[in-house]
Write a protein that holds these residues in place. Structure first.
Motif, short mmCIF file in Angstrom:
data_model
loop_
_atom_site.label_atom_id
_atom_site.label_comp_id
_atom_site.label_asym_id
_atom_site.label_seq_id
_atom_site.Cartn_x
_atom_site.Cartn_y
_atom_site.Cartn_z
N PHE A 215 0.84 -1.20 0.00
CA PHE A 215 0.00 0.00 0.00
C PHE A 215 0.88 1.26 0.00
O PHE A 215 1.96 1.27 0.58
N THR A 216 0.37 2.32 -0.64
CA THR A 216 1.07 3.60 -0.64
C THR A 216 0.78 4.35 0.66
O THR A 216 -0.16 4.03 1.39
N THR A 217 1.57 5.38 0.93
CA THR A 217 1.35 6.21 2.11
C THR A 217 -0.07 6.77 2.12
O THR A 217 -0.75 6.81 3.14
N ARG A 218 -0.50 7.19 0.93
CA ARG A 218 -1.85 7.73 0.79
C ARG A 218 -2.92 6.70 1.16
O ARG A 218 -3.85 7.00 1.91
N ASP A 219 -2.76 5.47 0.65
CA ASP A 219 -3.67 4.37 1.02
C ASP A 219 -3.69 4.16 2.53
O ASP A 219 -4.74 3.98 3.16
N ILE A 220 -2.48 4.15 3.12
CA ILE A 220 -2.34 3.84 4.55
C ILE A 220 -3.04 4.89 5.40
O ILE A 220 -3.73 4.58 6.36
N MET A 221 -2.88 6.16 5.02
CA MET A 221 -3.56 7.26 5.73
C MET A 221 -5.07 7.06 5.68
O MET A 221 -5.78 7.18 6.67
N ARG A 222 -5.55 6.77 4.48
CA ARG A 222 -6.99 6.60 4.28
C ARG A 222 -7.51 5.41 5.10
O ARG A 222 -8.52 5.50 5.79
N MET A 223 -6.78 4.30 5.04
CA MET A 223 -7.21 3.10 5.75
C MET A 223 -7.14 3.29 7.27
O MET A 223 -8.00 2.81 8.00
N SER A 224 -6.12 4.01 7.74
CA SER A 224 -5.96 4.24 9.19
C SER A 224 -7.09 5.09 9.74
O SER A 224 -7.46 4.96 10.91
N ALA A 225 -7.62 5.98 8.91
CA ALA A 225 -8.66 6.91 9.36
C ALA A 225 -9.92 6.17 9.81
O ALA A 225 -10.70 6.70 10.60
N TYR A 226 -10.12 4.93 9.35
CA TYR A 226 -11.31 4.17 9.78
C TYR A 226 -11.29 3.85 11.26
O TYR A 226 -12.33 3.61 11.86
N GLY A 227 -10.09 3.85 11.86
CA GLY A 227 -10.03 3.63 13.29
C GLY A 227 -10.66 4.79 14.05
O GLY A 227 -11.29 4.60 15.08
N LEU A 228 -10.48 6.00 13.52
CA LEU A 228 -10.88 7.20 14.25
C LEU A 228 -12.37 7.33 14.44
O LEU A 228 -12.84 8.00 15.36
N THR A 229 -13.14 6.67 13.58
CA THR A 229 -14.60 6.83 13.63
C THR A 229 -15.26 5.88 14.63
O THR A 229 -16.46 5.90 14.79
N ALA A 230 -14.46 5.05 15.28
CA ALA A 230 -15.04 4.04 16.19
C ALA A 230 -15.74 4.67 17.38
O ALA A 230 -15.32 5.69 17.87
#
Ligand code: Y39
Ligand code: FE
Ligand code: FE
Length: 230
Positions: A215-230
């Motif tokens: 995954f690219t840095t951009r992908d990783i940022m986007r994917m990590s953001a799903y944690g924040l909405t918990a």
């Protein structure tokens, strides 16, 4: 020569320490048991890697026995009922994925998310653990890096065809980890483990894993953001 305690403020025999330990220790024991079962399931789903996955499953059951000994050493009875409940959603998602042959989702749940959770928790625990538990945990955490590596290598080798399923599985499961961390924040604090440090170590390990897979840095940022909405 006398050895100074790393954290002299911890009284491992106090009722409050033992009460918190009864839940955290149970989570770890249940987690190791489920990890054992998950690698057995993965061995069936990936017959080319059967021997290696069966070896990983045996390591997980050794870990479980080690952590059971840690509880006994402190005269703590693990609250296994609590721990089963604690893992039930993540466990359910793994079971559903396995039943429908979604091996990529199974690998994301066990070999990335759960292994990174273990790596973060064990690294944060080691400096504040009692001497007995510290030695056990130091041995265990080395194995967890090998487990994470298995998932990384397989997913890297199948990156293009796994990418969409990984994103979907991340979206479904990362928020669960956040909720799980929130749920034990107070107990972890009593054992000297701070939530901020757990989150930081988890995200570093998980982000590194996603990067190793492709995954690219951009992908990783986007994917990590799903944690924040918990
Ligand atoms: O692969 C493994 O061995 C994983 C099962 C173990 C995960 C254990 C999860 C530990 C969470 C502890 C939470 C402390 C705040
Ligand atoms: Fe383990
Ligand atoms: Fe593991």
């Amino acid at each position: 020569m006398q050895q100074l305690a790393v954290s002299p403020e911890f009284d491992f025999t106090s009722e409050s320490y033992k009460d918190a330990y009864s839940r955290i220790n149970a989570i770890v024991i249940e987690g190791e048991q489920e990890a054992h079962d998950n690698y057995i399931t993965l061995a069936q789903l990936l017959p080319d890697h059967k021997d290696e996955l069966q070896r990983l499953s045996k390591m997980e059951s050794r870990h479980m026995k080690g952590f059971q000994a840690c509880g006994r050493n402190l005269s703590v009875t693990p609250d296994m009922e609590f721990a089963k409940q604690y893992f039930s959603q993540l466990h359910g998602n793994f079971q559903t994925a396995a039943a429908t042959g979604n091996v990529v989702t199974c690998l994301l749940i066990q070999s990335l998310i759960i292994e990174c959770f273990a790596i973060a928790a064990y690294n944060i625990y080691i400096p504040v653990a009692d001497d007995f538990a510290r030695k056990i945990t130091e041995g265990v955490v080395k194995d967890e890096y090998m487990h994470l590596n298995f998932g990384e290598v397989w997913l890297k080798d199948h990156f293009e065809e796994s990418k969409a399923e990984l994103e979907q599985a991340n979206r479904q499961n990362l928020p669960l980890v956040w909720r799980m961390l929130n749920q034990v924040e107070d107990d972890a604090h009593i054992l000297g483990m701070e939530k901020d440090a757990l989150v930081e170590d988890f995200m570093i390990a998980y982000g590194e894993a996603l990067s190793n897979i492709g995954f690219t840095t951009r992908d990783i940022m986007r994917m990590s953001a799903y944690g924040l909405t918990a």
